[in-house]
Write a protein that holds these residues in place. Structure first.
Motif, PDB file in Angstrom:
ATOM      1  N   LYS A  22       0.845  -1.187   0.000  1.00  8.30           N
ATOM      2  CA  LYS A  22       0.000   0.000   0.000  1.00  8.30           C
ATOM      3  C   LYS A  22       0.881   1.237   0.000  1.00  8.30           C
ATOM      4  O   LYS A  22       1.925   1.267   0.640  1.00  8.30           O
ATOM      5  CB  LYS A  22      -0.884  -0.021   1.254  1.00  8.30           C
ATOM      6  N   CYS A  23       0.448   2.261  -0.709  1.00 12.46           N
ATOM      7  CA  CYS A  23       1.196   3.514  -0.770  1.00 12.46           C
ATOM      8  C   CYS A  23       1.076   4.243   0.567  1.00 12.46           C
ATOM      9  O   CYS A  23      -0.003   4.315   1.148  1.00 12.46           O
ATOM     10  CB  CYS A  23       0.648   4.386  -1.894  1.00 12.46           C
ATOM     11  N   CYS A  24       2.177   4.825   1.033  1.00 13.79           N
ATOM     12  CA  CYS A  24       2.166   5.529   2.315  1.00 13.79           C
ATOM     13  C   CYS A  24       1.743   6.987   2.172  1.00 13.79           C
ATOM     14  O   CYS A  24       1.657   7.711   3.152  1.00 13.79           O
ATOM     15  CB  CYS A  24       3.530   5.433   2.976  1.00 13.79           C
ATOM     16  N   LEU A  43       7.551  -1.903 -11.978  1.00 14.40           N
ATOM     17  CA  LEU A  43       6.736  -2.880 -11.249  1.00 14.40           C
ATOM     18  C   LEU A  43       7.005  -4.272 -11.818  1.00 14.40           C
ATOM     19  O   LEU A  43       7.202  -4.420 -13.024  1.00 14.40           O
ATOM     20  CB  LEU A  43       5.243  -2.576 -11.421  1.00 14.40           C
ATOM     21  N   PRO A  44       6.986  -5.301 -10.970  1.00 13.34           N
ATOM     22  CA  PRO A  44       7.170  -6.662 -11.490  1.00 13.34           C
ATOM     23  C   PRO A  44       6.038  -7.026 -12.442  1.00 13.34           C
ATOM     24  O   PRO A  44       4.932  -6.508 -12.316  1.00 13.34           O
ATOM     25  CB  PRO A  44       7.120  -7.539 -10.231  1.00 13.34           C
ATOM     26  N   PRO A  45       6.286  -7.899 -13.412  1.00 14.37           N
ATOM     27  CA  PRO A  45       5.219  -8.288 -14.335  1.00 14.37           C
ATOM     28  C   PRO A  45       4.087  -8.983 -13.595  1.00 14.37           C
ATOM     29  O   PRO A  45       4.325  -9.761 -12.670  1.00 14.37           O
ATOM     30  CB  PRO A  45       5.909  -9.242 -15.305  1.00 14.37           C
ATOM     31  N   GLY A  46       2.860  -8.679 -13.992  1.00 13.82           N
ATOM     32  CA  GLY A  46       1.698  -9.294 -13.355  1.00 13.82           C
ATOM     33  C   GLY A  46       1.115  -8.468 -12.222  1.00 13.82           C
ATOM     34  O   GLY A  46       0.196  -8.906 -11.548  1.00 13.82           O
ATOM     35  N   LEU A  54      -1.289  -2.249  -4.236  1.00 19.08           N
ATOM     36  CA  LEU A  54      -0.698  -3.149  -5.199  1.00 19.08           C
ATOM     37  C   LEU A  54      -1.640  -4.337  -5.409  1.00 19.08           C
ATOM     38  O   LEU A  54      -2.077  -4.959  -4.447  1.00 19.08           O
ATOM     39  CB  LEU A  54       0.652  -3.643  -4.671  1.00 19.08           C
ATOM     40  N   VAL A  55      -1.998  -4.622  -6.650  1.00 21.89           N
ATOM     41  CA  VAL A  55      -2.889  -5.746  -6.938  1.00 21.89           C
ATOM     42  C   VAL A  55      -2.264  -6.621  -8.017  1.00 21.89           C
ATOM     43  O   VAL A  55      -1.527  -6.151  -8.878  1.00 21.89           O
ATOM     44  CB  VAL A  55      -4.295  -5.285  -7.397  1.00 21.89           C
TER      45      VAL A  55
END
Length: 75
Positions: A22-24, A43-46, A54-55
């Motif tokens: 989660k963004c702070c 961002l990592p793939p997926g 983050l989802v």
């Protein structure tokens, strides 16, 4: 003995930092902020960010077989 430690440092691969869940919401974005990583494309793939969280994205193949539950379009 100094050469061993130098070779260990040189041999290690750089591990990417994983984003936070989660963004702070700080004014100065931290190094693991998902919003910053999304903007930079690191961002990592997926994964993606929705509502500052983050989802995981369901990766589907285009042109795949239709499901058997009657996926016919209404005319």
């Amino acid at each position: 003995m100094g050469s061993k430690s130098a070779s260990k440092k040189a041999g290690k691969a750089k591990v990417a930092k994983l984003p936070k869940k989660k963004c702070c919401v700080s004014s100065t974005k931290c190094g693991r902020c998902p919003l910053r990583m999304l903007k930079e494309g690191t961002l990592p793939p997926g994964y993606t960010v929705k509502k500052r969280r983050l989802v995981k994205v369901d990766v589907t193949v285009k042109g795949g077989k239709p499901d058997k539950k009657g996926s016919k379009k209404a005319a």
